[in-house]
Write an enzyme that holds these catalytic residues in place. Structure first.
Site, short mmCIF file in Angstrom:
data_model
loop_
_atom_site.label_atom_id
_atom_site.label_comp_id
_atom_site.label_asym_id
_atom_site.label_seq_id
_atom_site.Cartn_x
_atom_site.Cartn_y
_atom_site.Cartn_z
N PHE A 46 -1.65 -9.90 3.95
CA PHE A 46 -2.09 -9.06 2.84
C PHE A 46 -0.85 -8.69 2.03
O PHE A 46 0.05 -8.00 2.54
CB PHE A 46 -2.76 -7.81 3.43
N GLU A 51 5.65 -4.01 -2.74
CA GLU A 51 6.77 -4.64 -3.45
C GLU A 51 8.00 -3.75 -3.28
O GLU A 51 7.85 -2.57 -2.94
CB GLU A 51 6.42 -4.78 -4.93
N GLU A 87 -0.01 0.78 6.18
CA GLU A 87 -1.38 1.01 5.66
C GLU A 87 -1.53 2.44 5.11
O GLU A 87 -2.56 3.08 5.26
CB GLU A 87 -2.44 0.65 6.70
N THR A 145 1.40 5.77 4.29
CA THR A 145 2.14 6.74 5.12
C THR A 145 1.23 7.93 5.45
O THR A 145 0.21 8.14 4.78
CB THR A 145 3.36 7.30 4.34
N1 CAA Z 1 -12.67 3.94 -2.79
C1 CAA Z 1 -12.99 3.47 -4.03
N2 CAA Z 1 -12.28 3.80 -5.13
C2 CAA Z 1 -11.21 4.60 -4.97
C3 CAA Z 1 -10.83 5.12 -3.71
C4 CAA Z 1 -11.62 4.77 -2.59
N3 CAA Z 1 -11.31 5.22 -1.38
N4 CAA Z 1 -9.73 5.89 -3.86
C5 CAA Z 1 -9.43 5.86 -5.17
N5 CAA Z 1 -10.34 5.09 -5.84
C6 CAA Z 1 -10.37 4.84 -7.27
C7 CAA Z 1 -10.47 6.14 -8.03
O1 CAA Z 1 -11.81 6.53 -8.19
C8 CAA Z 1 -9.82 5.80 -9.35
O2 CAA Z 1 -10.77 5.09 -10.15
P1 CAA Z 1 -10.75 5.06 -11.75
O3 CAA Z 1 -10.21 3.73 -12.10
O4 CAA Z 1 -12.15 5.21 -12.15
O5 CAA Z 1 -9.85 6.15 -12.25
C9 CAA Z 1 -8.74 4.80 -8.95
O6 CAA Z 1 -9.13 4.27 -7.67
C10 CAA Z 1 -7.36 5.43 -8.84
O7 CAA Z 1 -7.43 6.48 -7.91
P2 CAA Z 1 -6.23 7.54 -7.75
O8 CAA Z 1 -5.94 8.16 -9.08
O9 CAA Z 1 -6.54 8.42 -6.61
O10 CAA Z 1 -5.01 6.55 -7.41
P3 CAA Z 1 -3.47 6.84 -7.20
O11 CAA Z 1 -2.72 5.92 -8.05
O12 CAA Z 1 -3.20 8.31 -7.28
O13 CAA Z 1 -3.24 6.33 -5.69
C11 CAA Z 1 -3.22 6.50 -3.29
C12 CAA Z 1 -3.93 6.83 -4.62
C13 CAA Z 1 -4.15 7.03 -2.22
C14 CAA Z 1 -1.86 7.19 -3.17
C15 CAA Z 1 -3.09 4.96 -3.17
O14 CAA Z 1 -2.16 4.45 -4.11
C16 CAA Z 1 -2.67 4.53 -1.79
O15 CAA Z 1 -3.52 4.40 -0.89
N6 CAA Z 1 -1.36 4.27 -1.58
C17 CAA Z 1 -0.88 3.77 -0.32
C18 CAA Z 1 -0.85 2.29 -0.36
C19 CAA Z 1 -0.84 1.71 1.02
O16 CAA Z 1 -1.61 2.07 1.88
N7 CAA Z 1 0.06 0.75 1.22
C20 CAA Z 1 0.14 0.08 2.48
C21 CAA Z 1 0.30 -1.37 2.26
S1 CAA Z 1 -0.67 -2.36 3.27
C22 CAA Z 1 0.24 -2.56 4.68
O17 CAA Z 1 0.92 -1.69 5.13
C23 CAA Z 1 0.00 -3.89 5.26
C24 CAA Z 1 0.85 -4.49 6.26
O18 CAA Z 1 1.00 -5.71 6.27
C25 CAA Z 1 1.35 -3.72 7.38
#
Ligand code: CAA
Length: 367
Positions: free
Chosen positions: A112, A116, A352, A354
């Site tokens: 996945f 970046e 996934e 913090t």
């Molecule tokens: N379900 C559906 N839609 C959602 C949602 C959800 N749970 N949460 C947010 N949305 C939608 C909102 O409704 C909003 O929609 P609109 O376009 O209508 O405005 C949009 O998404 C943006 O929402 P936010 O304003 O809340 O978004 P944000 O920019 O403030 O970010 C965040 C929110 C929770 C911080 C998110 O960026 C996030 O989860 N960040 C962490 C990223 C992450 O988990 N990275 C890990 C990488 S994967 C990994 O680790 C893999 C590996 O290989 C180990």
């Protein structure tokens, strides 16, 4: 049945090698093949796509039992789920047949590609760009910290398709290994989960057919958030398994080690520690199982999956640290498994999302 089957597999096949996998940084292909043979890589995927047709509760039980003895091996289960989830959420029937089926069978692994160098918690600020060119998209950009990169055949890639639209200009693509322009960079030398490969992924004029777009163009952020809602419970299960493994080791040691003429488990100071550890593990387990059950029931799981991941990973860090303390000097050396478990636990508070991000997600659902 699932729990007993996976417990036997993990205990008989993975436990003894776990120290070596960690110390030599061996990608555990042998364990992966066995998990595939037991149907674990697609345990919660419908039989129609060659999965085991079971549910999320079975999935988290399997992850827990594997993580209990070898966290590095369990990362394969959580990462496979992270790639299968967006394919199941947004994939067309054709995409599911083409990509879900071999992944669920365990014939191939997936990665996945979201993070970046400049975009971690702020997932909406990614720079990787996918530009439409006739019937294709051309992808350029660099991803980092990508689990299983190089080992996987299937890459779900998060890219901007409209760089002026913030999170509303993000789309998801499937890129197959071997596509010209897809290369892999340096492997990270990590604190824990050292048997898991973590690597850079680079896209240079990487051209994929438009059929590889997952869901609608510019609707990727929503799919991404839904994906993480689905998969954070799995990381909780992994943390829970690590914590249970450390508790197992601490209880065993406390029953064997003699000081002041008695085994450690006869001293109330140690009993109190072990009782607190066991209580925390059980609390985390209930939250993880509830989150999995709610997902199976089709309920809104945004809050509870973040809670499960947050709680279980904090418990894993605390319990593994306490396990090292119970074992004292022996806990600090590699001859015993708890120092590995303490290092492995740390990542569950980070990837996934913090635990600070989990708190933001939970807080948002309160207001
Ligand atoms: N379900 C559906 N839609 C959602 C949602 C959800 N749970 N949460 C947010 N949305 C939608 C909102 O409704 C909003 O929609 P609109 O376009 O209508 O405005 C949009 O998404 C943006 O929402 P936010 O304003 O809340 O978004 P944000 O920019 O403030 O970010 C965040 C929110 C929770 C911080 C998110 O960026 C996030 O989860 N960040 C962490 C990223 C992450 O988990 N990275 C890990 C990488 S994967 C990994 O680790 C893999 C590996 O290989 C180990």
């Amino acid at each position: 049945m699932v729990k007993n089957m996976v417990r036997d597999l993990a205990h008989n096949e993975f436990a003894e090698k776990a120290g070596e996998v960690d110390q030599l940084g061996i990608f555990p292909w042998d364990n992966i093949k066995l998990m595939a043979e037991h149907g674990l890589l697609g345990i919660n995927i419908p039989e129609k796509y060659s999965g085991a047709g079971s549910d999320t509760v079975s999935h988290v039980l399997a992850i827990e039992e594997v993580a209990r003895v070898c966290a590095s091996t369990s990362v394969v289960l959580t990462t496979q789920a992270l790639v299968l989830a967006p394919l199941m959420i947004a994939g067309t029937e054709e995409q599911k047949q083409k990509y879900v089926t071999p992944m669920a069978r365990g014939d191939v692994l997936g990665s996945f590609c979201l993070t970046e160098p400049g975009a971690g918690s702020d997932a909406g600020s990614i720079k990787t760009l996918a530009v439409r060119d006739g019937d294709n998209y051309v992808i350029n950009g660099q991803k980092c910290f990508i689990t299983n990169a190089g080992e996987s055949e299937i890459y779900v890639v998060v890219a901007k398709t409209d760089k002026d639209k913030g999170h509303r200009g993000i789309s998801l693509f499937v890129v197959e290994k071997g596509t010209p322009g897809l290369t892999f960079g340096k492997k990270e030398d990590k604190m824990g989960i050292r048997g898991s490969v973590t690597r850079e992924v680079i896209f240079e004029n990487c051209c994929v057919p438009k059929e590889n777009l997952l869901g609608e163009e510019n609707m990727g952020f929503r799919i991404l958030m839904q994906t993480l809602d689905h998969t954070r419970t799995g990381v909780g299960a992994q943390a829970l398994g690590i914590a249970q493994g450390a508790l197992d080791a601490a209880v065993k040691y406390a029953g064997e080690r003699v000081q002041f003429g008695n085994t450690l488990n006869s001293f109330q100071t140690i009993q109190v520690m072990l009782a607190d550890m066991a209580t925390q593990v059980e609390a985390a387990r209930l939250l993880v199982h509830q989150a999995a059950y709610d997902l199976d029931e089709g309920k809104d799981i945004t809050r509870i999956s973040s809670m499960a991941k947050l709680c279980a990973s904090d418990v894993a860090m605390q319990v593994t640290t306490d396990a090292v303390q119970v074992l004292g000097g022996y806990g600090y050396i590699k001859e015993y498994p708890v120092e590995r478990m303490m290092r492995d636990a740390k990542i569950t508070q980070i990837y996934e999302g913090t635990n600070q991000v989990q708190r933001l997600v939970i807080a948002k659902t309160l207001f």
